[in-house]
Each structure stands twice: as structure tokens, then as C-alpha cells.
Scaffold this motif. Structure first.
Motif, PDB file in Angstrom:
ATOM      1  N   VAL A   1      11.393  -4.779  12.124  1.00 32.33           N
ATOM      2  CA  VAL A   1      10.618  -3.551  12.935  1.00 32.33           C
ATOM      3  C   VAL A   1       9.813  -2.888  12.037  1.00 32.33           C
ATOM      4  N   ILE A   2       9.772  -2.800  10.669  1.00 30.92           N
ATOM      5  CA  ILE A   2       8.941  -2.078   9.624  1.00 30.92           C
ATOM      6  C   ILE A   2       7.639  -2.928   9.770  1.00 30.92           C
ATOM      7  N   LEU A   3       7.742  -4.207   9.510  1.00 34.00           N
ATOM      8  CA  LEU A   3       6.666  -5.146   9.394  1.00 34.00           C
ATOM      9  C   LEU A   3       5.781  -5.115  10.886  1.00 34.00           C
ATOM     10  N   ALA A   4       6.499  -5.151  11.900  1.00 34.98           N
ATOM     11  CA  ALA A   4       6.069  -4.818  13.181  1.00 34.98           C
ATOM     12  C   ALA A   4       5.108  -3.572  13.347  1.00 34.98           C
ATOM     13  N   LEU A   5       5.685  -2.742  12.832  1.00 38.54           N
ATOM     14  CA  LEU A   5       4.923  -1.084  12.879  1.00 38.54           C
ATOM     15  C   LEU A   5       3.749  -1.214  12.059  1.00 38.54           C
ATOM     16  N   CYS A   6       4.044  -1.883  10.765  1.00 31.34           N
ATOM     17  CA  CYS A   6       2.752  -1.910   9.841  1.00 31.34           C
ATOM     18  C   CYS A   6       1.613  -2.881  10.500  1.00 31.34           C
ATOM     19  N   VAL A   7       2.067  -3.847  11.323  1.00 33.91           N
ATOM     20  CA  VAL A   7       0.778  -4.712  11.699  1.00 33.91           C
ATOM     21  C   VAL A   7       0.234  -3.909  12.773  1.00 33.91           C
ATOM     22  N   ILE A   8       0.907  -3.040  13.813  1.00 34.68           N
ATOM     23  CA  ILE A   8       0.417  -2.440  14.686  1.00 34.68           C
ATOM     24  C   ILE A   8      -0.704  -1.180  14.126  1.00 34.68           C
ATOM     25  N   ALA A   9      -0.055  -0.580  13.278  1.00 35.12           N
ATOM     26  CA  ALA A   9      -0.863   0.541  12.694  1.00 35.12           C
ATOM     27  C   ALA A   9      -2.092  -0.051  12.037  1.00 35.12           C
ATOM     28  N   THR A  10      -2.017  -1.298  11.383  1.00 41.32           N
ATOM     29  CA  THR A  10      -3.364  -1.690  10.527  1.00 41.32           C
ATOM     30  C   THR A  10      -4.219  -2.168  11.736  1.00 41.32           C
ATOM     31  N   LYS A  11      -3.695  -2.646  12.843  1.00 42.46           N
ATOM     32  CA  LYS A  11      -4.582  -3.130  13.926  1.00 42.46           C
ATOM     33  C   LYS A  11      -5.291  -1.898  14.406  1.00 42.46           C
ATOM     34  N   LEU A  12      -4.513  -0.829  14.808  1.00 47.44           N
ATOM     35  CA  LEU A  12      -5.078   0.413  15.371  1.00 47.44           C
ATOM     36  C   LEU A  12      -6.327   1.070  14.250  1.00 47.44           C
ATOM     37  N   TYR A  13      -5.927   0.859  12.820  1.00 55.16           N
ATOM     38  CA  TYR A  13      -6.695   1.580  12.053  1.00 55.16           C
ATOM     39  C   TYR A  13      -7.979   0.935  12.313  1.00 55.16           C
ATOM     40  N   PHE A  14      -7.916  -0.530  12.188  1.00 54.14           N
ATOM     41  CA  PHE A  14      -9.270  -1.365  11.967  1.00 54.14           C
ATOM     42  C   PHE A  14     -10.225  -1.008  13.346  1.00 54.14           C
TER      43      PHE A  14
END
Length: 158
Positions: A31-44
Motif C-alpha cells: 500500500v505504501i509503495l502504491a501511494l508513493c507511485v501515485i504521489a510521484t506521478k501526480l507530482y511530475f
């Protein structure tokens, strides 16, 4: 005494295996890894907007503030002048009605009761008209003054 109830089929206990701590940790990490991937995509995807929101500082000079305020004041004044034919007429009519009602109220024998003002509490068993003729005359004068001002074209335009 309590009766014992026997069923014809024996109760079978189902043994449920509990999830071990290693599997729970693995789920949390996922779950933490999925949230990090989503946050990174939103940031970029929104990098320009975020940098502009956080890092951009816009300094406004005093001259710009004065100019913007002057423009706003000029617009407000022009708008009030444009519609002054309407609001001056209504203001004059309301003031004439107010002063006529004030004169009737203060000139009466018992102010507020004889004649009853339009804002006094209503009497239950009274046959006195609620809106007395003197106050109706004041209202009529206000309407006539407002219409006169509107017809004559009183305004602030020059």
C-alpha cells in the motif's frame, strides 16, 4: 430446570488460519509503495503548477496598487453614476415617505396608537383599519416623488 437441546448433526468447527505478521507487513509495504507511485506521478504531471505555487514570489509595487485601486474606484463610480437615475428616485421617494410618516407619528394624539402606525402590534378585536389613511397618504407622496424624479430624469450624469 433447563432443557438440553440435541441436534441430529454434530457441529463441526472450522479452523481459520490467521494471517501471519509477515503477510500483514507485506500488505502494508504494498500500500505504501502504491501511494508513493501515485504521489510521484501526480507530482511530475503537475510539476510546473506546484513549483509556481510554492516558489514563485510576486512583488507588487506601490504604483501598481494605486493604479489598480484607481481603476476599481473609477469603475465603481461610473457604474453608480450610470444607474443614478434609478437609485436617486428611489432614495427621494423613501425619504419623503419616512419624513411624512414621522410627522404623522409625532403629530398624533397618542403616538403609535391613535392613529395606529403600520408597525404597531395589531389589536385583536379592533375594527380600526390597520393601515390608517394618514400613513397611506405618506406612502402615496413617496411614490409620487419617486415617479416625478424618475420622469424628470434626475441623475448624476453631466
Amino acid at each position: 430446570m433447563m432443557k438440553k437441546i440435541y441436534s441430529s448433526t454434530p457441529i463441526q468447527s472450522v479452523k481459520v488460519e490467521e494471517v501471519g505478521p509477515s503477510e500483514k507487513k507485506l500488505a502494508y509495504y504494498g500500500v505504501i509503495l502504491a501511494l508513493c507511485v501515485i504521489a510521484t506521478k501526480l507530482y511530475f504531471l503537475n510539476e510546473e503548477h506546484i513549483k509556481r505555487f510554492i516558489f514563485e514570489t510576486k512583488l507588487i509595487t506601490y504604483e501598481q496598487v494605486v493604479t489598480d485601486g484607481e481603476i476599481m474606484l473609477t469603475y465603481a463610480w461610473k457604474t453608480s453614476i450610470r444607474y443614478s437615475r434609478y437609485w436617486i428616485s428611489l432614495l427621494c421617494g423613501a425619504l419623503v415617505t419616512y419624513f411624512t410618516w414621522l410627522m404623522v407619528y409625532l403629530d398624533s394624539k397618542d403616538p403609535g396608537n391613535v392613529p395606529p402606525s403600520p408597525f404597531s402590534p395589531k389589536q385583536k378585536y379592533s375594527y380600526i383599519p390597520v393601515f390608517h389613511l394618514n400613513y397611506a397618504f405618506g406612502l402615496l407622496m413617496g411614490i409620487l416623488v419617486a415617479s416625478f424624479c424618475y420622469i424628470k430624469g434626475f441623475s448624476l450624469e453631466y
